[in-house]
Design a protein around this motif. Structure first.
Motif, mmCIF file in Angstrom:
data_model
loop_
_atom_site.group_PDB
_atom_site.id
_atom_site.type_symbol
_atom_site.label_atom_id
_atom_site.label_comp_id
_atom_site.label_asym_id
_atom_site.label_seq_id
_atom_site.Cartn_x
_atom_site.Cartn_y
_atom_site.Cartn_z
ATOM 1 N N GLY A 182 0.807 -1.208 0.000
ATOM 2 C CA GLY A 182 0.000 0.000 0.000
ATOM 3 C C GLY A 182 0.843 1.261 0.000
ATOM 4 O O GLY A 182 2.057 1.231 -0.137
ATOM 5 N N ILE A 183 0.159 2.386 0.193
ATOM 6 C CA ILE A 183 0.811 3.696 0.157
ATOM 7 C C ILE A 183 1.314 4.045 1.551
ATOM 8 O O ILE A 183 0.524 4.246 2.474
ATOM 9 N N GLU A 184 2.634 4.082 1.700
ATOM 10 C CA GLU A 184 3.246 4.464 2.967
ATOM 11 C C GLU A 184 4.000 5.774 2.767
ATOM 12 O O GLU A 184 4.974 5.835 2.015
ATOM 13 N N TYR A 220 5.214 9.720 -1.567
ATOM 14 C CA TYR A 220 5.197 8.284 -1.859
ATOM 15 C C TYR A 220 5.613 8.114 -3.312
ATOM 16 O O TYR A 220 5.244 8.913 -4.173
ATOM 17 N N GLU A 235 -5.769 4.049 -7.684
ATOM 18 C CA GLU A 235 -5.018 3.514 -6.544
ATOM 19 C C GLU A 235 -5.027 4.482 -5.374
ATOM 20 O O GLU A 235 -5.225 4.090 -4.216
ATOM 21 N N ILE A 236 -4.811 5.760 -5.678
ATOM 22 C CA ILE A 236 -4.798 6.778 -4.624
ATOM 23 C C ILE A 236 -6.192 6.922 -4.012
ATOM 24 O O ILE A 236 -6.344 7.018 -2.786
ATOM 25 N N TYR A 259 -8.550 4.653 -3.838
ATOM 26 C CA TYR A 259 -8.817 3.472 -3.012
ATOM 27 C C TYR A 259 -8.161 3.630 -1.636
ATOM 28 O O TYR A 259 -8.771 3.349 -0.601
ATOM 29 N N HIS A 260 -6.917 4.096 -1.631
ATOM 30 C CA HIS A 260 -6.198 4.247 -0.361
ATOM 31 C C HIS A 260 -6.902 5.252 0.537
ATOM 32 O O HIS A 260 -7.094 4.998 1.737
ATOM 33 N N TRP A 261 -7.283 6.404 -0.004
ATOM 34 C CA TRP A 261 -7.920 7.429 0.817
ATOM 35 C C TRP A 261 -9.295 6.967 1.317
ATOM 36 O O TRP A 261 -9.638 7.174 2.480
ATOM 37 N N GLU A 314 -10.741 3.653 1.262
ATOM 38 C CA GLU A 314 -10.877 2.348 1.907
ATOM 39 C C GLU A 314 -9.883 2.109 3.038
ATOM 40 O O GLU A 314 -10.198 1.435 4.011
ATOM 41 N N VAL A 315 -8.672 2.628 2.914
ATOM 42 C CA VAL A 315 -7.657 2.426 3.951
ATOM 43 C C VAL A 315 -7.741 3.524 5.016
ATOM 44 O O VAL A 315 -7.774 3.247 6.217
#
Length: 305
Positions: free
Chosen positions: A2-4, A47, A81-82, A84-86, A88-89
């Motif tokens: 994922g995005i770290e 990132y 992708e970005i 989804y991260h914002w 869902e994560v």
């Protein structure tokens, strides 16, 4: 994985150059010098992977990513992708800052995008793009006043001025002038950014030997009275002017260093990006007076959640 996100260092800023080549991008934020100067003000994190590089900044509104640098054909998948991260994560709406026209137009073609996101035209952040040849010659009716100011400086200070290409060995002298310049300025600072810009410039000087940039200065009566810092992208033949300071009590000095810096440091440039005005009325008037050939638009997007 994922995005770290990680804190943006000088070495990370330098990565911007290679990602900026993935497609033509003309906004000033794609330049390492720009990002390094403003890193503390925006508390910038970043990132990157094999496909894209993304800075994440903090404003009064929120913490949000800036437009990622990637290939044109990768924009839809990178954005997905970005998003989804914002969503869902992080379980947050996705807001994104400083998108250029090309990036936004690709997103608009994505089904449902215009219903899901509000688009804000960020005029205060527009960059001013100029014809390099015009700024070097100041030819034509539109530049008549600028040419007069330049000629007045050349006449009044004949034999007393010298333009020099500066280097890291001149940093102490540049900083001394910069501090004098600050003491004689009145500011319109709508975004409370002036002090952060000064801190960023001093950090830039401290790391001068590691950053690929050009520095020019003008001496009057043997004393440094103006300096400027810029960088260049050969792929687009665009020069970026990040810093320009001159003694305002010397008429025509700004006109002179503006012209000479381009002539000496960026002879192959076709375009010049002199960055934004941040909504400062006086700065906007000055930038418009140099007759930009276009304003490089930037947009913010806000997810309706």
């Amino acid at each position: 994985m994922g995005i770290e996100l990680k804190k943006l260092s000088l070495a990370d800023c330098l990565l911007l150059e290679q990602y900026g080549k993935l497609r033509p991008v003309y906004i000033a934020e794609r330049q390492p010098v720009n990002q390094f100067i403003w890193e503390e003000f925006y508390e910038t994190l970043f990132y990157n992977n094999d496909t894209y590089f993304m800075c994440v900044v903090t404003s009064k509104e929120c913490t949000a990513p800036m437009m990622p640098l990637c290939r044109l054909e990768d924009i839809p998948s990178v954005f997905a992708e970005i998003k989804y991260h914002w969503n869902e994560v992080l379980n947050k709406p996705l807001n994104m800052f400083l998108l250029d026209e090309t990036f936004l137009e690709v997103l608009k073609k994505t089904p449902g995008f215009t219903e899901e996101f509000r688009i804000e035209d960020s005029r205060d952040n527009y960059d001013y793009i100029y014809d390099a040849a015009k700024l070097k010659t100041l030819s034509g009716k539109a530049y008549h006043k600028k040419k007069n100011h330049l000629n007045s400086f050349l006449k009044n200070y004949e034999g007393r001025y010298e333009y020099k290409t500066l280097s890291c060995s001149d940093v102490a002298e540049i900083e001394a002038f910069h501090d004098r310049w600050l003491d004689n300025r009145n500011y319109e600072d709508r975004h409370n950014s002036i002090r952060s810009e000064e801190n960023g410039i001093h950090r830039l000087f401290q790391n001068c030997s590691f950053i690929d940039c050009e520095i020019g200065g003008v001496y009057v009566d043997g004393k440094l009275e103006a300096y400027t810092i810029g960088s260049y992208v050969p792929e687009t033949k665009c020069a970026y002017i990040h810093v320009e300071k001159a003694n305002i009590t010397i008429p025509g000095l700004y006109n002179f260093i503006n012209q000479q810096f381009l002539i000496h440091s960026f002879p192959d440039a076709l375009l010049v990006n002199r960055e934004d005005d941040l909504g400062q009325e006086g700065l906007r008037k000055a930038k418009l007076s140099y007759q930009p050939i276009r304003l490089e638009a930037k947009y913010h997007i806000y997810q309706n959640r």
